[in-house]
Structures are given as structure tokens and as C-alpha cells.
Scaffold this active site. Structure first.
Site, mmCIF file in Angstrom:
data_model
loop_
_atom_site.group_PDB
_atom_site.id
_atom_site.type_symbol
_atom_site.label_atom_id
_atom_site.label_comp_id
_atom_site.label_asym_id
_atom_site.label_seq_id
_atom_site.Cartn_x
_atom_site.Cartn_y
_atom_site.Cartn_z
ATOM 1 N N ARG A 52 0.694 -1.362 -0.044
ATOM 2 C CA ARG A 52 0.030 -0.042 -0.062
ATOM 3 C C ARG A 52 0.960 1.341 0.098
ATOM 4 O O ARG A 52 0.655 2.155 -0.743
ATOM 5 C CB ARG A 52 -1.099 0.036 1.268
ATOM 6 C CG ARG A 52 -1.655 1.266 1.529
ATOM 7 C CD ARG A 52 -2.975 1.201 2.234
ATOM 8 N NE ARG A 52 -2.722 0.370 3.669
ATOM 9 C CZ ARG A 52 -1.927 0.791 4.513
ATOM 10 N NH1 ARG A 52 -1.277 1.900 4.574
ATOM 11 N NH2 ARG A 52 -2.023 -0.017 5.597
ATOM 12 N N TYR A 105 -17.847 17.301 -14.294
ATOM 13 C CA TYR A 105 -18.159 15.948 -14.417
ATOM 14 C C TYR A 105 -18.925 15.826 -13.083
ATOM 15 O O TYR A 105 -18.742 16.111 -11.933
ATOM 16 C CB TYR A 105 -17.035 15.010 -14.396
ATOM 17 C CG TYR A 105 -17.466 13.552 -13.903
ATOM 18 C CD1 TYR A 105 -18.147 12.793 -14.818
ATOM 19 C CD2 TYR A 105 -16.940 13.063 -12.857
ATOM 20 C CE1 TYR A 105 -18.321 11.528 -14.593
ATOM 21 C CE2 TYR A 105 -17.299 11.695 -12.511
ATOM 22 C CZ TYR A 105 -18.097 11.114 -13.294
ATOM 23 O OH TYR A 105 -18.526 9.793 -13.194
ATOM 24 N N ASP A 177 -8.335 19.006 -14.649
ATOM 25 C CA ASP A 177 -8.774 17.653 -15.004
ATOM 26 C C ASP A 177 -8.365 17.536 -16.419
ATOM 27 O O ASP A 177 -9.119 17.924 -17.333
ATOM 28 C CB ASP A 177 -10.191 17.276 -14.560
ATOM 29 C CG ASP A 177 -10.597 15.853 -14.850
ATOM 30 O OD1 ASP A 177 -10.101 15.199 -15.845
ATOM 31 O OD2 ASP A 177 -11.643 15.449 -14.299
ATOM 32 N N LYS A 202 -9.940 6.090 -18.493
ATOM 33 C CA LYS A 202 -10.373 6.433 -20.018
ATOM 34 C C LYS A 202 -9.209 6.242 -21.014
ATOM 35 O O LYS A 202 -8.801 5.303 -21.360
ATOM 36 C CB LYS A 202 -10.890 8.093 -19.822
ATOM 37 C CG LYS A 202 -11.777 8.536 -18.870
ATOM 38 C CD LYS A 202 -13.135 7.490 -18.942
ATOM 39 C CE LYS A 202 -14.250 7.692 -17.827
ATOM 40 N NZ LYS A 202 -13.909 8.019 -16.424
HETATM 41 N N1 PLP Z 1 -13.142 13.138 -14.405
HETATM 42 C C1 PLP Z 1 -13.824 13.072 -15.625
HETATM 43 C C2 PLP Z 1 -13.854 14.076 -16.721
HETATM 44 C C3 PLP Z 1 -14.412 11.921 -16.014
HETATM 45 O O1 PLP Z 1 -15.132 11.784 -17.060
HETATM 46 C C4 PLP Z 1 -14.475 10.804 -14.887
HETATM 47 C C5 PLP Z 1 -15.217 9.755 -14.978
HETATM 48 O O2 PLP Z 1 -16.096 9.536 -15.875
HETATM 49 C C6 PLP Z 1 -13.863 11.163 -13.675
HETATM 50 C C7 PLP Z 1 -13.088 12.402 -13.726
HETATM 51 C C8 PLP Z 1 -13.970 10.055 -12.538
HETATM 52 O O3 PLP Z 1 -13.066 8.920 -12.958
HETATM 53 P P1 PLP Z 1 -13.361 7.237 -12.336
HETATM 54 O O4 PLP Z 1 -14.533 6.953 -13.180
HETATM 55 O O5 PLP Z 1 -12.207 6.734 -12.948
HETATM 56 O O6 PLP Z 1 -13.396 7.501 -10.822
#
Ligand code: PLP
Length: 383
Positions: A52, A105, A177, A202
Site C-alpha cells: 500500500r 463532471y 482535470d 479513460k
Molecule cells: N473526471 C472526468 C472528466 C470523468 O469523465 C470521470 C469519469 O467519468 C472522472 C473524473 C472520474 O473517474 P473514475 O470514474 O475513474 O473515478
């Protein structure tokens, strides 16, 4: 956008943090499944003690990603939201105020509203692209501005350099992000951002087979805090997850080139289609963020959104009719996906001021043959 001296992005994606194994000569970093590591002496400081706190598979991915983001430090997490949570904990404390984009998001919005706000962190959502609106929302306690560019699902573009200058002028910090753009298309730290976060679920993973998150940054003290949180809260990815994300990242440049080419063709096709209302893609010169995107990105990405001219009912019927575009949440992988944000990914925002247009459809354009993709969209729009 590749501003780092030395080997180019594509080369670093394949070599950074991935030297052949000094013991076995293995060209591919091993997946280290061990949860604990032999300690030569009591009280020594071995590189790894307990998985961890750190393990070689995660360290290899983190070195690869720090190199690609042009960052001093990168930390891998079990999901994008776990990475965001660590960034928020490191950057704001009870009594602080943070500013989020109107089209953040939905999961980010929920994390701030339902997890951090109850601890005494105030949050305001504004159109961050409008610096007057940002100025109006500013408070003495504002410590952080959070930006997503391109945003999800409306693909709006924020000028990272201008926002960073504004935010730094007020002694606050800027998080970007970078999930939609990836470090291949956009380098937020080089543009002035303080911290980059990713859902590596993604484009980084790229094959819809692993959930993960990442934080990348330069500031040593904040990095130490993120490293502490990574161990203290324990939302770490397993070694196999790290291996899958690292393998995906090796082909990121190639994949992004094809995603961008296919998405550009899809956007042009939709823009002239009689069943389509508005098409949102930063590569279109009709897009309000096009000039900024052209300046700060190396390509316009693989996501295209559009409104169905027939409204919500037709949008819902259309997303159920595609054959190659699979009806599914998530994005950024080799296969094309289609979804209805209002009822799916962004349903959490329904009934709020941030609810998305019910006729909106979001496409994650994959790397299949473009003619096959256009034929599929056309039959689904027409039937
Ligand atoms: N940021 C964006 C732009 C996203 O589209 C997403 C998920 O769709 C996230 C963060 C969150 O990521 P995760 O689903 O891997 O927790």
C-alpha cells in the site's frame, strides 16, 4: 505541446520508468504481486516495505506518467475520483472556498457537494471561462479553482494559461482535470496549472478494462501531502491495474491521433446532418472555444456531443439504435460508445441548475474505420 527537453512524448511513453529489469533482463516491467518486501535490517529504509505504501509496479507507472505530464511527481490511485479526493484533501481545508465549473463532471460535483462540503469546505459553481464570473464568485477564503477542459459532456474550453494567471494573482491554486485531453494533447502544468488529475479509466488505460486515477504536480510540499494521503487513505491501484494502465499509455500517442481524426470527421458529418441540432466539438471553427483549443491543445480529442433535432424522445431512440457505437457510460477507449448524459452519466444533476440538455447525445469516438462509424450514425439518425 511537447515542451520537455529530451526524448519526445512517444519515446517517453514507452521508456520512462520502464528500464529492462536489471536482474532478469525482462524488457517489460514485471507485475509485482508481493504485498510485503524483505527488510535487510530493522529500522533501515528499504525502497519498498508494504505494497500500500509503495510497490514497483505502481512506481513504474508513476514515473512514466510524471514524465508525460512534465511533472516532478505523479501518484496513482484506485480511480479518478480517489485521485480527485486526494487532490481536494491536499489543497483545501475546512473554512476554505473552492470554485468549480458549471459543467463539472457529475461525480466531481457529488464528491465536493456530498463529501467535502459537509466538512466545512464551501463550493461555488460558475462559468469559469468567463473571468468576470470567476471574479464575482471570488471570496477571501477562495483557495482553489477546479477546471475541466475540454469539459464533459459539453466540450467547453477553458484558457488554462489565463485562468492560472488570474488564480495565482489571488494566491489560490488551479487544478486541471486532463482526462479528456490526455497529456498527449495538452500539458496543463506547462500552461501554469498547479495540479493535474486524471481518470486513467479513460484514454490512459484506453481499452475499457481498468479503473484508475492519477495526480501529477510539481510542488514538493503538496506532493508529500498527496503521497501521505495515498498511503493513509489507501485508495491505491493494484499492481495488475498499474500494468494495464502503463501498457495502455505506451500506445496513447497513436491512439489519440486516430481518435482525433475520427472525431473530427464525425463532427463534420453531424454538423451538416438534418437530424442534428447543435454539434459540440472544439475542432469545429464554429465552436466558441476553438481558438483557445487551437492554441493550447495538440488536437481536439475524441469526444463529440450533439443535440438531436427531434428532442429527448428521438435522442433516446437514436442511442438505442446504433450497432457499432455501444450504448454505455465511460469513454476514451478503442471502441466507440454512445450515451445519453441526461439519463446516464449526468443523471445526478437532473433537477439541478446544472442539468444537461435532455436532447444531448455524447459520443466517445473510437479508432474503428471511419466509414463504418459514419454509416452506423447515419442509419441510427435516419431510422
Ligand atoms: N473526471 C472526468 C472528466 C470523468 O469523465 C470521470 C469519469 O467519468 C472522472 C473524473 C472520474 O473517474 P473514475 O470514474 O475513474 O473515478
Amino acid at each position: 505541446m511537447d515542451t520537455t527537453p529530451g526524448p519526445a512524448f512517444e519515446t517517453r511513453a514507452i521508456h520512462a520508468g520502464q528500464d529492462p529489469d536489471p536482474v532478469t533482463g525482462s524488457v517489460v516491467p514485471a507485475v509485482h504481486l508481493a504485498t510485503t518486501f524483505r527488510q535487510p535490517t530493522v529500522g533501515g529504509e528499504p525502497k519498498y516495505e508494504y505494497a500500500r505504501s509503495g510497490n514497483p509496479s505502481r512506481a513504474s507507472l508513476e514515473e512514466q506518467m510524471a514524465s508525460l505530464e512534465g511533472a516532478g511527481y505523479a501518484y496513482a490511485f484506485a480511480s479518478g475520483l480517489a485521485a480527485e479526493d486526494a487532490a481536494l484533501r491536499a489543497l483545501v481545508s475546512p473554512g476554505d472556498h473552492l470554485i468549480l465549473p458549471l459543467d463539472a463532471y457529475g461525480g466531481t460535483f457529488r464528491l465536493v457537494e456530498s463529501v467535502h462540503a459537509p466538512t466545512g469546505i464551501a463550493a461555488t459553481t460558475v462559468d469559469i471561462g468567463d473571468l468576470h464570473a470567476l471574479d464575482a464568485a471570488w471570496r477571501d477564503e477562495t483557495r482553489l479553482v477546479w477546471v475541466e477542459t475540454p469539459s464533459n459532456p459539453s466540450l467547453s474550453i477553458i484558457d488554462i494559461a489565463a485562468t492560472a494567471a488570474f488564480v495565482h494573482g489571488r494566491q489560490a491554486r488551479l487544478v486541471v482535470d486532463n482526462t479528456f485531453a490526455t497529456p498527449y494533447l495538452q500539458s496543463p502544468l506547462a500552461l501554469g496549472a498547479d495540479v493535474v488529475v486524471h481518470s486513467s479509466t479513460k484514454y490512459l488505460g484506453g481499452h475499457s478494462d481498468v479503473v484508475g486515477g492519477l495526480v501529477a504536480l510539481d510542488d514538493h510540499d503538496t506532493a508529500a501531502r498527496i503521497a501521505f494521503l495515498q498511503n493513509a487513505t489507501g485508495a491505491v491501484p493494484g499492481p495488475w491495474d498499474c500494468f494495464l494502465i502503463q501498457r495502455g499509455v505506451k500506445t496513447l500517442a497513436l491512439r489519440m491521433e486516430r481518435h482525433c481524426a475520427n472525431a473530427g470527421a464525425v463532427a463534420a458529418f453531424l454538423e451538416s446532418h438534418d437530424k442534428v441540432g447543435t454539434t459540440y466539438y472544439p475542432g469545429l471553427d464554429t465552436h466558441p472555444g476553438h481558438a483557445v483549443a487551437e492554441r493550447q491543445m495538440r488536437g481536439y480529442g475524441g469526444i463529440v456531443s450533439f443535440t438531436h433535432a427531434g428532442g429527448e424522445a428521438d435522442a433516446l431512440a437514436m442511442v438505442a439504435r446504433t450497432r457499432l457505437f455501444t450504448l454505455a457510460e465511460s469513454l476514451g477507449a478503442v471502441e466507440s460508445l454512445i450515451e445519453h448524459p441526461g439519463r446516464m452519466t449526468h443523471a445526478v444533476l437532473a433537477q439541478s441548475a446544472l442539468a444537461v440538455d435532455p436532447s444531448l447525445v455524447r459520443l466517445s469516438v473510437g479508432i474503428e474505420n471511419i466509414d463504418d462509424l459514419l454509416t452506423d450514425l447515419d442509419q441510427a439518425l435516419r431510422s
